[in-house]
Motif scaffolding. Structure first.
Motif, PDB file in Angstrom:
ATOM      1  N   ASP A   1       0.844  -1.185   0.000  1.00  0.00           N
ATOM      2  CA  ASP A   1       0.000   0.000   0.000  1.00  0.00           C
ATOM      3  C   ASP A   1       0.886   1.244   0.000  1.00  0.00           C
ATOM      4  O   ASP A   1       1.976   1.247   0.570  1.00  0.00           O
ATOM      5  CB  ASP A   1      -0.891  -0.012   1.249  1.00  0.00           C
ATOM      6  N   LYS A   2       0.408   2.311  -0.625  1.00  0.00           N
ATOM      7  CA  LYS A   2       1.215   3.529  -0.746  1.00  0.00           C
ATOM      8  C   LYS A   2       1.644   4.066   0.616  1.00  0.00           C
ATOM      9  O   LYS A   2       2.713   4.663   0.750  1.00  0.00           O
ATOM     10  CB  LYS A   2       0.424   4.603  -1.501  1.00  0.00           C
ATOM     11  N   SER A   3       0.827   3.833   1.632  1.00  0.00           N
ATOM     12  CA  SER A   3       1.161   4.345   2.957  1.00  0.00           C
ATOM     13  C   SER A   3       2.384   3.650   3.546  1.00  0.00           C
ATOM     14  O   SER A   3       2.985   4.143   4.507  1.00  0.00           O
ATOM     15  CB  SER A   3      -0.023   4.169   3.909  1.00  0.00           C
ATOM     16  N   LEU A   4       2.758   2.506   2.977  1.00  0.00           N
ATOM     17  CA  LEU A   4       3.903   1.745   3.476  1.00  0.00           C
ATOM     18  C   LEU A   4       5.117   1.864   2.557  1.00  0.00           C
ATOM     19  O   LEU A   4       6.069   1.086   2.685  1.00  0.00           O
ATOM     20  CB  LEU A   4       3.525   0.270   3.636  1.00  0.00           C
ATOM     21  N   SER A   5       5.106   2.819   1.650  1.00  0.00           N
ATOM     22  CA  SER A   5       6.195   2.941   0.672  1.00  0.00           C
ATOM     23  C   SER A   5       7.543   3.157   1.343  1.00  0.00           C
ATOM     24  O   SER A   5       8.532   2.501   1.007  1.00  0.00           O
ATOM     25  CB  SER A   5       5.906   4.089  -0.298  1.00  0.00           C
ATOM     26  N   ALA A   6       7.611   4.087   2.302  1.00  0.00           N
ATOM     27  CA  ALA A   6       8.897   4.361   2.956  1.00  0.00           C
ATOM     28  C   ALA A   6       9.383   3.144   3.730  1.00  0.00           C
ATOM     29  O   ALA A   6      10.583   2.828   3.738  1.00  0.00           O
ATOM     30  CB  ALA A   6       8.771   5.567   3.891  1.00  0.00           C
ATOM     31  N   ALA A   7       8.457   2.434   4.380  1.00  0.00           N
ATOM     32  CA  ALA A   7       8.830   1.206   5.084  1.00  0.00           C
ATOM     33  C   ALA A   7       9.330   0.156   4.090  1.00  0.00           C
ATOM     34  O   ALA A   7      10.301  -0.566   4.359  1.00  0.00           O
ATOM     35  CB  ALA A   7       7.635   0.668   5.875  1.00  0.00           C
ATOM     36  N   GLY A   8       8.680   0.070   2.932  1.00  0.00           N
ATOM     37  CA  GLY A   8       9.120  -0.880   1.912  1.00  0.00           C
ATOM     38  C   GLY A   8      10.506  -0.563   1.375  1.00  0.00           C
ATOM     39  O   GLY A   8      11.330  -1.472   1.181  1.00  0.00           O
ATOM     40  N   MET A   9      10.782   0.712   1.150  1.00  0.00           N
ATOM     41  CA  MET A   9      12.114   1.091   0.663  1.00  0.00           C
ATOM     42  C   MET A   9      13.191   0.780   1.706  1.00  0.00           C
ATOM     43  O   MET A   9      14.305   0.366   1.373  1.00  0.00           O
ATOM     44  CB  MET A   9      12.156   2.587   0.326  1.00  0.00           C
ATOM     45  N   THR A  10      12.839   0.952   2.961  1.00  0.00           N
ATOM     46  CA  THR A  10      13.770   0.628   4.044  1.00  0.00           C
ATOM     47  C   THR A  10      14.013  -0.876   4.103  1.00  0.00           C
ATOM     48  O   THR A  10      15.144  -1.328   4.318  1.00  0.00           O
ATOM     49  CB  THR A  10      13.213   1.138   5.386  1.00  0.00           C
ATOM     50  N   ALA A  11      12.944  -1.669   3.910  1.00  0.00           N
ATOM     51  CA  ALA A  11      13.100  -3.121   3.870  1.00  0.00           C
ATOM     52  C   ALA A  11      13.986  -3.545   2.699  1.00  0.00           C
ATOM     53  O   ALA A  11      14.785  -4.482   2.817  1.00  0.00           O
ATOM     54  CB  ALA A  11      11.727  -3.788   3.766  1.00  0.00           C
ATOM     55  N   ALA A  12      13.854  -2.860   1.574  1.00  0.00           N
ATOM     56  CA  ALA A  12      14.702  -3.158   0.420  1.00  0.00           C
ATOM     57  C   ALA A  12      16.172  -2.900   0.735  1.00  0.00           C
ATOM     58  O   ALA A  12      17.057  -3.667   0.341  1.00  0.00           O
ATOM     59  CB  ALA A  12      14.263  -2.326  -0.782  1.00  0.00           C
ATOM     60  N   ASN A  13      16.442  -1.814   1.456  1.00  0.00           N
ATOM     61  CA  ASN A  13      17.815  -1.551   1.888  1.00  0.00           C
ATOM     62  C   ASN A  13      18.338  -2.687   2.759  1.00  0.00           C
ATOM     63  O   ASN A  13      19.461  -3.160   2.594  1.00  0.00           O
ATOM     64  CB  ASN A  13      17.880  -0.239   2.671  1.00  0.00           C
ATOM     65  N   ALA A  14      17.500  -3.123   3.719  1.00  0.00           N
ATOM     66  CA  ALA A  14      17.914  -4.204   4.617  1.00  0.00           C
ATOM     67  C   ALA A  14      18.239  -5.468   3.831  1.00  0.00           C
ATOM     68  O   ALA A  14      19.235  -6.149   4.102  1.00  0.00           O
ATOM     69  CB  ALA A  14      16.811  -4.480   5.642  1.00  0.00           C
ATOM     70  N   LEU A  15      17.393  -5.793   2.846  1.00  0.00           N
ATOM     71  CA  LEU A  15      17.636  -6.979   2.019  1.00  0.00           C
ATOM     72  C   LEU A  15      18.958  -6.855   1.266  1.00  0.00           C
ATOM     73  O   LEU A  15      19.743  -7.814   1.190  1.00  0.00           O
ATOM     74  CB  LEU A  15      16.487  -7.165   1.037  1.00  0.00           C
ATOM     75  N   SER A  16      19.230  -5.675   0.722  1.00  0.00           N
ATOM     76  CA  SER A  16      20.474  -5.499  -0.039  1.00  0.00           C
ATOM     77  C   SER A  16      21.697  -5.601   0.862  1.00  0.00           C
ATOM     78  O   SER A  16      22.743  -6.118   0.448  1.00  0.00           O
ATOM     79  CB  SER A  16      20.463  -4.151  -0.772  1.00  0.00           C
ATOM     80  N   TYR A  17      21.592  -5.122   2.105  1.00  0.00           N
ATOM     81  CA  TYR A  17      22.718  -5.271   3.038  1.00  0.00           C
ATOM     82  C   TYR A  17      22.986  -6.739   3.324  1.00  0.00           C
ATOM     83  O   TYR A  17      24.141  -7.167   3.421  1.00  0.00           O
ATOM     84  CB  TYR A  17      22.425  -4.545   4.360  1.00  0.00           C
TER      85      TYR A  17
END
Length: 584
Positions: free
Chosen positions: A468-484
């Motif tokens: 959901d759009k309201s979780l976009s920033a949380a999703g981008m942060t999760a993507a960072n965690a996955l890449s680390y």
């Protein structure tokens, strides 16, 4: 963002062996939003007169801590002054000079220009004075021209970074901020070059403390903004005035100008005079370009990821959801945890690892890396638990106020709770990166970074599509965690092939114990949080502060007790050291 100032945050510890060319390896802590990796080690002459290395390290450690604390005050006040919608536009514009600066100079400075300045300082009869003057003249000129071109192209740049879902008022606001903020590129570059000259001459304090001047100017600007315009809950990209834009944007630019000026006394103190000398041919630009290739590849890949995340977050900016401002605030909190613990561990280990690697003692490199991973994870685990369990109280305490509403702070807290899962993978990946640097593996680091950034960008798009759009920033942060995490796994696999056995069995046992202790602390923290007023969703700073103090105490005590019961060696050593100190 920290203004993009290049800074060497750690001097080499006393007794560190010199590298082959007689200079000492020192780590660099240079970060940018969106998950950039550490830049390569610098090489600094050991014979400087800037005071003892231990003293310089202490000065820089204090400076780093003070700078981080003041930086949070700055970011909190920006949110209070501008609110979420206008704050998103401001933060989006602030990313632009950082991205362009890194492409123009950031990575090249640490990996190429500083070693070059060191060699000329040692080889030239005048201590590299004339060569440095020529280099600064050329760099300042090219930076000035590039900055003028970028400022002229501000509407095009912001149009590319903006989303089609943004309102015209939002896009115009980002462009207006960009006109005022993009000149930062020039002053950031000048500050970085001056800082490099000072570092090469053994003066580390001024480059570390100068960003504090920048932060203080921005804090004062936000104070004036709140005093003059007050708190307007209806402040938005549609209602913000030209005077408000000019005050915040102009204050941001003034901050980096003051930072640059603040470095000049130190430059005079080390005996360097910046004289205009235009002679690009004598600089060996072809050699510089060849050496900079891998770092440019590394930096460019990271900046593509930054561009993508800002563009995706701009799709929800100004729509009542956590966006660019919240993402950036949470990123800074993540980097604070890493900076306090991870960077400290790396600083202590890098000299030993470099010395062992230079003599082919790879078993010692492996042992130091394993020790660093275990120590870092044991120390960071309770911080990660606090972020996960108490993300919303932390965000309310730090960021709510003025035009930054309780709902915006709660949304930021959700992003912080997700960021908890990035803390440990981030520091492990950095430790592996520094292990490669000890092995002179800059090319390997750049190549590993390509699939890591590909995973990061792919996860950005995937999560933006499914969440959901309201979780976009949380999703981008999760993507960072996955890449680390991907970065850590790939790096460990390559290191195992490079230096042999990594003692991963003992590391796994230690991490399992740490995970169990963290899980116990998290469970108790959640339980206590549910019993407190607000049940984890505080309505104001008072409730948030109570949750943070009580919940934080329970989490820390529970973690320490569980870790000691499970015989987590690193925690036992720290507790034992504290007991001995208190006993004395």
């Amino acid at each position: 963002m920290n203004g993009g100032l290049y800074r060497s945050t750690h001097a080499a510890p006393d007794g560190q062996p010199p590298a082959e060319d007689g200079v000492t390896v020192v780590s660099v802590d240079a970060q940018g939003p969106g998950g950039d990796q550490a830049l390569p080690p610098e090489r600094i002459p050991p014979e400087q007169s800037g005071g003892s290395t231990t003293g310089q390290s202490a000065i820089m450690a204090v400076g780093s801590l003070v700078s981080r604390v003041i930086g949070f005050v700055r970011n909190a006040l920006i949110g209070m002054a501008l609110g979420a919608g206008v704050g998103d536009a401001y933060t989006s514009a602030q990313f632009l000079p950082g991205q362009i600066y890194e492409l123009l100079l950031g990575g090249i400075l640490s990996s190429v220009l500083i070693p070059l300045l060191v060699r000329r300082r040692k080889a030239d009869a005048d201590g590299g004075q004339e060569f440095t003057q020529k280099l600064l003249t050329f760099a300042a000129t090219t930076l000035g021209i590039a900055t003028l071109l970028v400022v002229a192209a501000a509407p095009v740049i912001t149009a590319i970074q903006a989303s089609a879902e943004n309102t015209e008022a939002y896009r115009d606001l980002v462009t207006s901020f960009a006109y005022l903020i993009l000149p930062i590129i020039f002053f950031t570059g000048v500050s970085a070059l001056i800082g490099a000259v000072l570092n090469v001459r053994g003066h580390f304090a001024a480059p570390m403390w100068a960003p504090i001047l920048n932060n203080l100017v921005i804090i004062a600007t936000c104070g004036v903004f709140l005093l003059v315009f007050g708190t307007d809950k209806n402040l938005s990209p549609e209602t913000v005035t030209a005077a408000q834009i000019l005050l915040i944007g102009g204050g941001t630019l003034l901050g980096i100008i003051v930072q640059s000026i603040g470095l000049l006394p130190a430059l005079r103190k080390v005996g360097f005079r910046w004289k205009w000398r235009w002679d690009p041919r004598s600089l060996g630009l072809r050699e510089i370009g060849g050496l900079a290739g891998w770092m440019l590849l590394y930096v460019a890949a990271n900046q593509v990821a930054v561009f993508v995340v800002v563009r995706l977050l701009n799709e929800v900016a100004g729509k009542g959801s956590a966006s660019v401002l919240a993402f950036n605030n949470v990123y800074l909190l993540t980097m604070m945890a890493h900076g306090i613990i991870g960077v400290s561990v790396m600083t202590a280990l890098l000299p030993k690892m470099s010395a062992a690697a230079s003599e082919g003692r790879y078993a010692e490199v492996s042992a130091d890396l394993s020790r660093g991973i275990k120590l870092t994870c044991a120390a960071l685990a309770p911080i990660a638990v606090v972020y996960a369990v108490l993300g919303t109280p932390i965000a309310v305490v730090l960021f709510q106020g003025g035009n930054y509403s309780n709902d915006a702070a709660l949304d930021t807290g959700t992003v912080l709770s997700v960021a908890a899962f990035a803390v440990l993978p981030l520091s492990i990946s950095y430790l592996c990166t520094y292990a490669f640097y000890s092995l002179q593996g800059n090319r390997t680091v750049a190549l590993i970074n390509l699939p890591v950034v590909a995973v990061r960008i792919g996860a950005y798009f995937l999560l933006a599509a499914v969440l959901d759009k309201s979780l976009s920033a949380a999703g981008m942060t999760a993507a960072n965690a996955l890449s680390y995490l991907v970065s850590a796994l790939i790096s460990l696999a390559v290191l195992r092939r490079r230096i042999g056995r990594l003692n991963l069995g003992t590391v796994a046992v230690s991490l399992i114990k740490v995970a169990v202790a963290a899980a116990i602390a998290a469970a108790l923290g959640f339980l206590v949080l549910k019993l407190l007023p607000g049940t984890g969703q505080p309505d104001g700073k008072v409730e948030a502060l109570v949750q943070l103090v009580v919940g934080g105490a329970v989490i820390v005590i529970a973690y320490l007790g569980a870790a000691l019961a499970l015989r987590v060696q690193e925690i036992s050593q720290v507790v034992g050291m504290v007991r001995r100190k208190l006993g004395r």
